[in-house]
Design an enzyme around this catalytic site. Structure first.
Site, PDB file in Angstrom:
ATOM      1  N   PHE A 128     -83.035 -55.505  17.233  1.00  0.00           N
ATOM      2  CA  PHE A 128     -83.530 -56.884  17.178  1.00  0.00           C
ATOM      3  C   PHE A 128     -82.390 -57.813  17.605  1.00  0.00           C
ATOM      4  O   PHE A 128     -81.285 -57.733  17.067  1.00  0.00           O
ATOM      5  CB  PHE A 128     -83.988 -57.197  15.754  1.00  0.00           C
ATOM      6  N   ASP A 200     -80.513 -52.515   8.742  1.00  0.00           N
ATOM      7  CA  ASP A 200     -81.395 -53.685   8.748  1.00  0.00           C
ATOM      8  C   ASP A 200     -82.783 -53.228   8.298  1.00  0.00           C
ATOM      9  O   ASP A 200     -83.444 -52.439   8.976  1.00  0.00           O
ATOM     10  CB  ASP A 200     -81.438 -54.299  10.161  1.00  0.00           C
ATOM     11  N   TYR A 225     -89.628 -62.721   4.319  1.00  0.00           N
ATOM     12  CA  TYR A 225     -90.922 -63.277   4.768  1.00  0.00           C
ATOM     13  C   TYR A 225     -91.832 -62.278   5.467  1.00  0.00           C
ATOM     14  O   TYR A 225     -92.926 -62.636   5.884  1.00  0.00           O
ATOM     15  CB  TYR A 225     -90.703 -64.502   5.678  1.00  0.00           C
ATOM     16  N   LYS A 226     -91.402 -61.026   5.596  1.00  0.00           N
ATOM     17  CA  LYS A 226     -92.256 -60.023   6.245  1.00  0.00           C
ATOM     18  C   LYS A 226     -93.066 -59.296   5.167  1.00  0.00           C
ATOM     19  O   LYS A 226     -93.926 -59.917   4.557  1.00  0.00           O
ATOM     20  CB  LYS A 226     -91.402 -59.116   7.116  1.00  0.00           C
ATOM     21  N   ARG A 374     -98.529 -55.670  19.297  1.00  0.00           N
ATOM     22  CA  ARG A 374     -97.997 -55.122  18.057  1.00  0.00           C
ATOM     23  C   ARG A 374     -98.947 -55.445  16.903  1.00  0.00           C
ATOM     24  O   ARG A 374     -99.384 -56.586  16.751  1.00  0.00           O
ATOM     25  CB  ARG A 374     -96.634 -55.762  17.823  1.00  0.00           C
TER      26      ARG A 374
HETATM   27  C1  LIG Z   1     -87.312 -60.425  11.621  1.00  0.00           C
HETATM   28  C2  LIG Z   1     -86.001 -59.764  11.849  1.00  0.00           C
HETATM   29  C3  LIG Z   1     -84.811 -60.467  11.677  1.00  0.00           C
HETATM   30  C4  LIG Z   1     -84.831 -61.930  11.333  1.00  0.00           C
HETATM   31  O1  LIG Z   1     -83.564 -62.445  11.087  1.00  0.00           O
HETATM   32  P1  LIG Z   1     -83.410 -63.877  10.408  1.00  0.00           P
HETATM   33  O2  LIG Z   1     -81.996 -64.218  10.642  1.00  0.00           O
HETATM   34  O3  LIG Z   1     -83.721 -63.699   8.953  1.00  0.00           O
HETATM   35  O4  LIG Z   1     -84.361 -64.812  11.077  1.00  0.00           O
HETATM   36  C5  LIG Z   1     -83.624 -59.760  11.842  1.00  0.00           C
HETATM   37  N1  LIG Z   1     -83.612 -58.436  12.164  1.00  0.00           N
HETATM   38  C6  LIG Z   1     -84.754 -57.749  12.334  1.00  0.00           C
HETATM   39  C7  LIG Z   1     -84.721 -56.292  12.666  1.00  0.00           C
HETATM   40  C8  LIG Z   1     -85.985 -58.399  12.209  1.00  0.00           C
HETATM   41  O5  LIG Z   1     -87.123 -57.733  12.422  1.00  0.00           O
END
Ligand SMILES: *Cc1c(COP(=O)(O)O)cnc(C)c1O
Length: 415
Positions: A128, A200, A225-226, A374
């Protein structure tokens, strides 16, 4: 011959679902099949009232006294204690704060400070992007000797690891394909060269049992938030194994991480435990919402959640491949349930307009460039019937070629 599932099979699975009662503890609009809980979890029914009470009685009524009177000062700690068992951690290893991006910076900085002689961070090229961006930002700071080395997979990781490796930064689930990685195996690989593993958990926390302590993960970050349903922009969490905690000092050394914030000392002294990873004042409203989401996840048996997730995603793959066979969708997710997170992705050249057409008919998934449709499955609120209904709607769109309409081709800022 393998029997293909029929409509009544889905209804029966819902009737027999031990998690079925969780659905009514969420607010999901009539007519919406919500398959994007891996991006923004649904609204728990309890959240609205909790926020209203916090605003009117606490903020409006008791004002500053609420920090003591209503436990604002240790609200994040209480949520962390509720979350820790879901991560396979103890409460003293988990902090709720900031975003994944900011928490990554803190953990990278702390690890670099502890082992300044090790200068390489290894991550997956397809990770990500924010994770890579934060490493890049830290590498660019004057005074840090860090460099980022990108690899394709675990095989390349093995070859890249050496005594210069500070840490391996690896997502538990690939956000595009839904591929699930083996964190225990990654930790063993990293440790064999004396490096740390920073995991992560954005796409796994709350939707499968995790065993960070047992897997010997060193550090982790994850999203509120997920699958934890904490609301848009909810605070994230971080995990630090107690093996390392006493030695680590993080770079955003703010007053909430000080040993005695209200002593207002001139010099920074880190708090003895995980609290040293806090920086500034938390958003109490956001924490109240997160508490409701974590409460729900904590009330469910994560083994059952995982079993339902494997089944929902498996049935979805089976139905799409049967019902949409002529339309050229390529499965991008692992077929083996044990290698899959709680999402299913398909590739298609016209993925973007097809997803917009699905959303306009109430099937809400999302699109990830360049060609991925997705679909996330949240076992606490998704029903088996929604799997068959979603595929039927999707098939209608393909047969009518409804996705060809110009309004579905217009790019949006958030996809
Ligand atoms: C959604 C997501 C994030 C989001 O990071 P924020 O800094 O909290 O916005 C980071 N890493 C992964 C793998 C994600 O899916």
């Amino acid at each position: 011959m393998v029997r293909v599932p029929r409509e009544e099979d889905f209804a029966r699975l819902d009737r027999e679902d031990p998690l079925a009662s969780f659905r009514e503890r969420f607010r999901i609009a009539e007519g919406t099949i919500y398959l994007d809980g891996n991006s923004l979890g649904a609204l728990p029914a309890a959240t609205t009232e909790s926020l209203l009470r916090t605003i009117e009685r606490e903020w409006g009524g008791d004002l500053i006294r609420s920090w003591n009177l209503h436990g604002w000062i240790d609200l994040a700690e209480r949520i962390a204690a509720r979350l820790a068992p879901l991560l396979g951690a103890n409460a003293g290893e988990v902090a709720i704060c900031d975003s994944i991006s900011v928490n990554l910076f803190k953990l990278l900085g702390a690890a670099h400070r502890l082992r300044p002689g090790r200068t390489v961070v290894i991550a997956r090229r397809d990770e990500f992007p924010t994770d890579l961006y934060v490493v890049e930002g830290m590498c660019g700071l004057p005074g840090t000797a860090l460099e980022l080395r990108l690899v394709a997979d675990e095989v390349e990781l093995e070859a890249a690891l050496d005594r210069r490796t500070l840490l391996v930064l690896w997502g538990h689930v690939d956000y595009r394909t839904g591929r699930l990685f083996d964190l225990a195996a990654l930790a063993r690989k990293a440790h064999a060269q004396g490096a740390f593993l920073l995991a992560d958990l954005a796409h796994s926390a709350g939707v499968m049992p995790l065993h960070l302590d047992r897997w010997r993960v060193d550090f982790a970050v994850g999203c509120g938030y997920k699958f934890l349903n904490g609301g848009p922009g909810a605070p994230a969490f971080l995990y630090v194994s107690e093996r390392h905690l006493p030695e680590l000092v993080q770079p955003i050394s703010g007053w909430f991480g000080h040993a005695r914030p209200f002593a207002f000392e001139t010099r920074y002294r880190p708090a003895p435990g995980i609290r040293r990873f806090l920086s500034g004042t938390p958003s109490i409203l956001a924490l109240r919402a997160l508490a409701c989401g974590v409460e729900l996840a904590g009330a469910a048996d994560l083994e059952l959640v995982r079993a339902k997730s494997e089944r929902l995603t498996g049935l979805f793959i089976e139905l799409v491949e049967r019902e949409l066979a002529p339309f050229g969708f390529q499965l991008a997710s692992p077929r083996c349930p044990a290698e899959r997170g709680s999402q299913v992705s398909f590739r298609h050249r016209d993925g973007y307009p097809i997803m917009q057409a699905l959303i306009s008919r109430g099937v809400v998934g999302d699109f990830r460039a360049p060609d991925i449709l997705r679909f996330g499955f949240a076992p606490l609120y998704n029903r088996y019937r929604e799997v068959s209904r979603a595929v039927a709607i999707w098939r209608g769109i393909m047969e009518e070629q409804a996705w060809q309409r110009p309004e579905y081709h217009r790019p949006a800022r958030v996809t």
